[in-house]
Design an enzyme around this catalytic site. Structure first.
Site, PDB file in Angstrom:
ATOM      1  N   TRP A 267       0.799  -1.450  -0.021  1.00  0.00           N
ATOM      2  CA  TRP A 267       0.709   0.195   0.389  1.00  0.00           C
ATOM      3  C   TRP A 267       0.970   1.172   0.015  1.00  0.00           C
ATOM      4  CZ3 TRP A 267       2.056   1.929   4.177  1.00  0.00           C
ATOM      5  CH2 TRP A 267       2.264   1.334   5.448  1.00  0.00           C
ATOM      6  N   ASN A 268       1.917   1.460   0.141  1.00  0.00           N
ATOM      7  CA  ASN A 268       3.048   2.232   0.632  1.00  0.00           C
ATOM      8  C   ASN A 268       3.164   3.247  -0.322  1.00  0.00           C
ATOM      9  OD1 ASN A 268       4.340   0.879  -0.174  1.00  0.00           O
ATOM     10  ND2 ASN A 268       6.355   2.253   0.614  1.00  0.00           N
TER      11      ASN A 268
ATOM     12  N   ASP B 169      -2.615  -3.791  -2.883  1.00  0.00           N
ATOM     13  CA  ASP B 169      -2.506  -4.133  -1.683  1.00  0.00           C
ATOM     14  C   ASP B 169      -4.904  -3.823  -1.384  1.00  0.00           C
ATOM     15  OD1 ASP B 169      -1.062  -3.968   1.355  1.00  0.00           O
ATOM     16  OD2 ASP B 169      -3.532  -2.654   2.078  1.00  0.00           O
TER      17      ASP B 169
ATOM     18  N   GLU C 100      10.668  -8.127  -3.139  1.00  0.00           N
ATOM     19  CA  GLU C 100      11.258  -6.690  -3.091  1.00  0.00           C
ATOM     20  C   GLU C 100      10.704  -6.531  -1.427  1.00  0.00           C
ATOM     21  OE1 GLU C 100      13.828  -4.510  -4.138  1.00  0.00           O
ATOM     22  OE2 GLU C 100      13.130  -6.203  -6.984  1.00  0.00           O
TER      23      GLU C 100
ATOM     24  N   CYS D  39      10.052   1.769   2.200  1.00  0.00           N
ATOM     25  CA  CYS D  39      11.472   0.504   2.649  1.00  0.00           C
ATOM     26  C   CYS D  39      12.055   0.879   2.093  1.00  0.00           C
ATOM     27  CB  CYS D  39      11.302  -0.275   0.894  1.00  0.00           C
ATOM     28  SG  CYS D  39      10.954  -0.381  -0.478  1.00  0.00           S
TER      29      CYS D  39
END
Ligand code: NAD
Length: 474
Positions: free
Chosen positions: A119-120, A145, A216, A250
């Site tokens: 979702w980011n 997501d 990833e 991330c």
């Protein structure tokens, strides 16, 4: 926009349609695929306000962070549109047996690629890998997501408007345990972005099926501030490195190692910049940080900070909720090794600082993690370059937090150790969605020598030729 929760059966049907459409697409010239990607690039830029609105509504991120998604997605589409013909062209390689063998390598699409996204960064992480897979001749089924499905649906609609057959790119929405699992069972290559925990499980499943897999995954990214750094620039840059997308990135920095000689200057300058940040949920371009994705994630971030503080960590700024799902950008120090956030990824706006007596110690601490995604070094260029080569990370940014390596699209991007397997971006970011086919044509005689030559004689000739030719043969 109404979002359907799809079933496993819906997902299988999506794969059936995708397989059918992919056969035609594989025969479509790269020049035609490229035109569609150029149109998508332009549509994304022309409609950026509409797309950014959707991204912000779903994720709560700041306008500037939503804009980063637009720029990155457009640049990636352009990049692979421009590189595809070069990458996919059959190429002649140097043969081991010159003159009598000619060898070519072709790249055939793998078929239908499954993309499972978090979702980011709901635009970049759902669509950019899909674009590379599509231009390589594949169909793609994406599972975004469940918190951010509308961004992927909006972007897919733009690709369809750009001329892509709807069956070639489908978005199936729903739970990871249902739709995600069906994708894992059906796809010919699995591109996963998300947590290390899920990545490990999906890698094992892909291994069972013997399909290609890229993961990833998470990170606990370090930043080093050397004594010869431009400290004013480092203090400003650290804000972006740690708090872009509210730290739900991330590759963002969660640990800073500052050399003792410059700590007294760097730390207050950094904290002052953090305290000047504007945090709110509006669409205003001047907002520095938006909310966290959900109340659940807010509770996780708060608990990690509370745990560290209860064990002796000191809060230099932040360390509290700002109401709702907003959490203050937080800088900690004296975080003890037994606090969970010392090693665990927070994935929120929280960083801790440690003062080090030497750059060797900084490198040692930076690498002392089971992750290896990104690292950031602030130093004079020569120092930075030398330190960079000692980092155990897939990307290292010198005098930048994460974005210099991220936008280096000709270079691979991905993680060492528990941060992932495989790479996105670079040539490999497209070629991984293909199966190489090596075609070797033999002339004049077989690889075991001319028919008139007895085997023993052939062995003597081969030995003499190999010894004489070892420095000149390819
Ligand atoms: P997550 O692993 O919980 O979920 C990611 C996706 O996988 C979601 O779409 C989810 O529905 C799906 N999923 C979950 N369980 C599944 C299952 N059993 N089968 C199939 N699909 C399943 O990750 P998250 O917490 O939502 O995302 C945050 C994590 O992602 C962080 O750890 C972050 O570091 C990482 N991340 C990595 C990168 C990178 O490029 N390395 C980029 C962004 C985020």
């Amino acid at each position: 926009m109404t979002v359907t929760s799809h079933t496993a059966e819906d997902t299988r049907a999506a794969f059936d349609r995708a397989r059918h459409a992919q056969r035609r697409w594989a025969d479509t010239p790269v020049s035609e695929r490229k035109k569609i990607m150029y149109r998508y690039h332009d549509l994304l830029l022309d409609r950026q306000d509409e797309v950014m609105d959707v991204i912000q509504e779903e994720s709560g991120k700041a306008r500037k962070d939503a804009h980063e998604e637009i720029l990155d997605s457009a640049i990636t589409a352009r990049h692979y549109a421009n590189q595809a013909a070069r990458l996919l062209r059959p190429r002649t390689v140097r043969p081991t047996l010159p003159i009598i063998t000619t060898t070519h390598v072709e790249h055939a699409p793998v078929g239908v690629v499954g993309v499972i996204a978090p979702w980011n960064y709901p635009l970049i992480l759902a669509l950019s890998d899909a674009v590379a897979a599509l231009i390589a001749g594949n169909a793609v089924v994406i599972k975004p997501d469940a918190k951010t499905p509308r961004t992927a649906l909006t972007a897919a609609a733009l690709l369809h408007e750009a001329g892509l057959d709807e069956d070639l790119l489908q978005v199936v929405t729903g739970a990871g345990s249902v739709v995600g699992q069906e994708i894992v069972a059906q796809c010919d290559y699995l591109m996963f972005t998300g947590s290390t925990e899920t990545g490990r499980a999906l890698a094992a499943q892909a291994g069972q099926r013997l399909i290609g897999f890229s993961g990833e995954l998470g990170g606990k990214n370090p930043m080093i501030v050397a004594p010869d750094a431009d400290l004013a620039r480092a203090a400003r840059g650290a804000v972006n490195a740690c708090f872009s997308n509210a730290g739900q990135l991330c590759i963002s920095v969660e640990r800073i190692y500052v050399h003792r000689d410059v700590a007294a200057e760097f730390i207050p300058a950094f904290v002052a910049h953090v305290e000047a940040m504007r945090v709110d949920g509006s669409r205003d371009w001047t907002v520095d940080m938006g909310s966290l994705i959900s109340a659940e994630h807010h509770a996780k971030v708060s608990a990690l900070v509370e745990d560290a503080v209860s064990r002796g960590a000191r809060v230099l700024t932040g360390g509290k909720s700002l109401g709702g799902t907003f959490y203050a950008p937080t800088v900690l120090t004296d975080v003890p090794a037994d606090a969970a956030l010392h090693r665990e990824e927070v994935f929120g706006p929280v960083v801790y600082i440690e003062i080090v007596d030497s750059l060797d110690d900084a490198v040692h601490r930076a690498n002392d993690t089971h992750y290896g995604l990104n690292a950031s070094i602030w130093a004079a260029t020569a120092t930075g370059r030398a330190l960079a080569s000692r980092m155990h990370a897939g990307t290292v940014n010198v005098n930048e937090g994460y974005s210099a390596a991220w936008i280096s699209l000709h270079a691979p991007m991905g993680g060492w150790k528990a941060s992932g397997v495989g790479r996105r971006q670079g040539d490999h970011g497209l070629l991984k969605y293909t199966e190489p086919r090596t075609i070797a044509v033999q002339r004049f005689m077989s690889t075991s020598g001319p028919e008139f030559l007895p085997r023993e004689k052939f062995a003597t000739v081969a030995r003499t030729a190999l010894k004489l030719g070892k420095r000149i043969l390819p």
